[in-house]
Motif scaffolding. Sequence first.
Motif, PDB file in Angstrom:
ATOM      1  N   ARG A  94       9.504  -4.931  12.031  1.00 44.33           N
ATOM      2  CA  ARG A  94       8.299  -5.266  11.275  1.00 44.33           C
ATOM      3  C   ARG A  94       8.070  -4.283  10.125  1.00 44.33           C
ATOM      4  N   GLU A  95       8.429  -3.030  10.349  1.00 50.90           N
ATOM      5  CA  GLU A  95       8.214  -2.028   9.300  1.00 50.90           C
ATOM      6  C   GLU A  95       9.193  -2.150   8.133  1.00 50.90           C
ATOM      7  N   ASP A  96      10.137  -3.086   8.228  1.00 53.04           N
ATOM      8  CA  ASP A  96      11.017  -3.358   7.090  1.00 53.04           C
ATOM      9  C   ASP A  96      10.375  -4.334   6.107  1.00 53.04           C
ATOM     10  N   THR A  97       9.227  -4.868   6.459  1.00 48.20           N
ATOM     11  CA  THR A  97       8.521  -5.793   5.564  1.00 48.20           C
ATOM     12  C   THR A  97       8.168  -5.092   4.264  1.00 48.20           C
ATOM     13  N   ALA A  98       8.620  -5.669   3.147  1.00 49.87           N
ATOM     14  CA  ALA A  98       8.415  -5.049   1.842  1.00 49.87           C
ATOM     15  C   ALA A  98       8.988  -5.967   0.766  1.00 49.87           C
ATOM     16  N   VAL A  99       8.703  -5.615  -0.479  1.00 46.44           N
ATOM     17  CA  VAL A  99       9.411  -6.218  -1.608  1.00 46.44           C
ATOM     18  C   VAL A  99      10.626  -5.335  -1.894  1.00 46.44           C
ATOM     19  N   TYR A 100      11.778  -5.957  -1.970  1.00 50.90           N
ATOM     20  CA  TYR A 100      13.027  -5.228  -2.164  1.00 50.90           C
ATOM     21  C   TYR A 100      13.524  -5.427  -3.593  1.00 50.90           C
ATOM     22  N   PHE A 101      14.006  -4.328  -4.174  1.00 48.50           N
ATOM     23  CA  PHE A 101      14.489  -4.328  -5.557  1.00 48.50           C
ATOM     24  C   PHE A 101      15.906  -3.767  -5.610  1.00 48.50           C
ATOM     25  N   CYS A 102      16.761  -4.379  -6.395  1.00 48.59           N
ATOM     26  CA  CYS A 102      18.080  -3.811  -6.652  1.00 48.59           C
ATOM     27  C   CYS A 102      18.015  -3.011  -7.952  1.00 48.59           C
ATOM     28  N   GLY A 155       0.778  -1.227   0.000  1.00 48.35           N
ATOM     29  CA  GLY A 155       0.000   0.000   0.000  1.00 48.35           C
ATOM     30  C   GLY A 155       0.811   1.278   0.000  1.00 48.35           C
ATOM     31  N   LYS A 156       2.126   1.160  -0.173  1.00 48.39           N
ATOM     32  CA  LYS A 156       2.990   2.344  -0.141  1.00 48.39           C
ATOM     33  C   LYS A 156       3.793   2.465  -1.428  1.00 48.39           C
ATOM     34  N   GLY A 157       4.402   3.614  -1.613  1.00 50.13           N
ATOM     35  CA  GLY A 157       5.239   3.840  -2.779  1.00 50.13           C
ATOM     36  C   GLY A 157       6.644   3.297  -2.573  1.00 50.13           C
ATOM     37  N   TYR A 158       7.479   3.475  -3.581  1.00 45.53           N
ATOM     38  CA  TYR A 158       8.863   3.016  -3.499  1.00 45.53           C
ATOM     39  C   TYR A 158       9.666   3.902  -2.546  1.00 45.53           C
ATOM     40  N   GLU A 159      10.556   3.268  -1.814  1.00 42.32           N
ATOM     41  CA  GLU A 159      11.444   3.982  -0.898  1.00 42.32           C
ATOM     42  C   GLU A 159      12.875   3.527  -1.150  1.00 42.32           C
ATOM     43  N   GLY A 160      13.773   4.460  -1.356  1.00 42.65           N
ATOM     44  CA  GLY A 160      15.174   4.123  -1.474  1.00 42.65           C
ATOM     45  C   GLY A 160      15.750   3.815  -0.112  1.00 42.65           C
ATOM     46  N   VAL A 161      16.466   2.712   0.029  1.00 46.63           N
ATOM     47  CA  VAL A 161      17.017   2.345   1.330  1.00 46.63           C
ATOM     48  C   VAL A 161      18.542   2.358   1.353  1.00 46.63           C
ATOM     49  N   SER A 162      19.192   2.463   0.217  1.00 44.82           N
ATOM     50  CA  SER A 162      20.652   2.573   0.209  1.00 44.82           C
ATOM     51  C   SER A 162      21.127   2.782  -1.219  1.00 44.82           C
TER      52      SER A 162
END
Length: 121
Positions: free
Chosen positions: A88-96, A42-49
């Motif tokens: 728990r808030e790190d739950t997401a689909v991760y993309f490189c 339910g959220k947009g993309y977020e850059g994590v690194s």
Amino acid sequence: QLQFVESGGGLVQPGGSLRLSCTGSGFSLASYGIGWFRQAPGKGYEGVSCIGASDGSTYYPSSVKGRFTISRDNAKNTMSLQMTNLKREDTAVYFCNANRITGMGEEFDYWGQGTQVTVSS
């Protein structure tokens, strides 16, 4: 054949660790800026690194700083994301992602297929 394949991810308990990797073929990752992004339900993309292509500088948002570490192995044409003390808030689909813009302004942009990370007890 050009490919950018992710591995890793899965289910982990809060406080646990996971390592994600992406391996490229058909292009040299060494000349690219690289980064990891995530999309929670339910959220947009977020850059994590990310690691810059020119100077190797790294960036982490405050939400993951001190817990996530991005790295690259040019010899293996691989990039990784080490995640510790997962919440728990790190739950997401991760993309490189690998991105390069040539001196002529031509952009090359590659994405992994995405991998699910679920943090739950």
